[in-house]
Every structure is written in C-alpha cells, then in structure tokens.
Write a protein that holds these residues in place. Sequence first.
Motif, short mmCIF file in Angstrom:
data_model
loop_
_atom_site.label_atom_id
_atom_site.label_comp_id
_atom_site.label_asym_id
_atom_site.label_seq_id
_atom_site.Cartn_x
_atom_site.Cartn_y
_atom_site.Cartn_z
N LEU A 186 48.27 26.41 24.67
CA LEU A 186 47.41 26.25 25.74
C LEU A 186 47.42 27.57 26.66
O LEU A 186 46.54 27.94 27.35
CB LEU A 186 47.71 24.92 26.16
N PHE A 187 48.85 27.87 27.00
CA PHE A 187 49.10 29.15 27.72
C PHE A 187 48.60 30.30 27.21
O PHE A 187 48.21 31.07 27.92
CB PHE A 187 50.60 28.89 28.19
N ALA A 247 60.25 29.73 30.27
CA ALA A 247 59.43 30.51 31.29
C ALA A 247 60.08 31.88 31.15
O ALA A 247 59.47 32.73 31.75
CB ALA A 247 60.05 29.54 32.64
N ARG A 251 52.28 39.00 27.04
CA ARG A 251 52.32 38.06 27.21
C ARG A 251 51.59 36.91 26.21
O ARG A 251 52.07 35.97 26.12
CB ARG A 251 51.74 37.75 28.74
N GLN A 261 45.77 34.05 28.43
CA GLN A 261 46.34 35.56 28.86
C GLN A 261 45.49 36.79 28.42
O GLN A 261 44.58 36.70 27.62
CB GLN A 261 47.42 35.50 27.75
N TYR A 306 53.46 34.14 24.57
CA TYR A 306 53.09 32.41 24.42
C TYR A 306 52.61 32.24 22.92
O TYR A 306 53.04 31.00 22.62
CB TYR A 306 51.93 32.04 25.13
N VAL A 332 52.14 23.54 24.63
CA VAL A 332 52.24 24.57 25.73
C VAL A 332 52.19 25.85 25.39
O VAL A 332 51.32 26.81 26.01
CB VAL A 332 53.57 24.14 26.42
#
Length: 161
Positions: free
Chosen positions: A138-139, A77, A148, A143, A152, A135
């Motif tokens: 997918l994230f 995170a 960012r 964006q 990811y 994860v």
Amino acid sequence: MLRAASSDRNCAHCRSSEAKLALLTDHEIFERYRRRVRRRKRTGGLSLAELNAMLLAGMGLLAVGLLFKVSAVPFHAWTPDAYEGAPAPVTGFMAAVVKAGAVGALLRATIVAFPGLALEWGSLLSLLAAATMIVGNLFALGQTNLKRLLAYSSIGHTGYI
C-alpha cells in the motif's frame, strides 16, 4: 564523563584519567556480575520461573532484532530513508541479499533453536507477514522516487518470503 568535564583535550593527564575511569568502570561491572554469579551458586541457582522469564525475554529481543533487520512491519520505518540515501548497487544488495540472510536466520532461530515453540512463533510470524505485505504494497503505491518504491516493495516482499 571526564572528557566532558576536562577543559584541555590535549592534556596527557586528562586522557590518562579517562582511560582509568573506563577501566575501573568496566572492572566494577565485572566484579558485580561475578559476585552475583557466586551468590547464585551458593543459593542453588536460578529457579525455573526465572529461567523461563529470561528465555522469553531473550527470544523477544532476538525476534525484534531480526524483524528489524528484515524490515517487518512494526520495524520498517528506517528502510525507505536508508535506501534513498544509499548508492543504487547498495540499495539492490540490501533489498535482496540482506533480507534473505536475515529471514534465514529468523527461520533457523524459530525452527532449530526453539522447536517446542514453533507453533507460537509460526502464528506470530504469519500475522507479521500479512501486515508486512499489506503495508509494504500500500505504501509503495504512492511513491514517486524509484529507490523509495524499491524500499516499500522489498518490505512487501519480506512478507511473502
């Protein structure tokens, strides 16, 4: 403690008291540890169960620290926020070099330091790698900020490494 209680920050006596408190506290901690070691020597040392528990706790803490450094899924995170706030060259450096070094340290710890537990480490790292790939990718799809997106993407690439 004394710093918060003292009203005059420029008082030489207050600063001296703070230093003494720090020294006494450190000395007290050292003396407690020394007494425990002496007691263990007199009673015959640690039992095998205590050593195994300490070894597992140490391995777990090592794994958490290194997985945090490589931004594996449960500990990922912080990465997008750090990448977004950093200058572009630093972001690129963190995305490549830092992760490669931390993955190298993680592999060295699992294979060299604990060779008898390589199968257990391998299955755990395989699950974490799969979750990290899923994860991270997918994230990254949603964006709009480039840094960012890079964050990811580097999380997803950590799983591939």
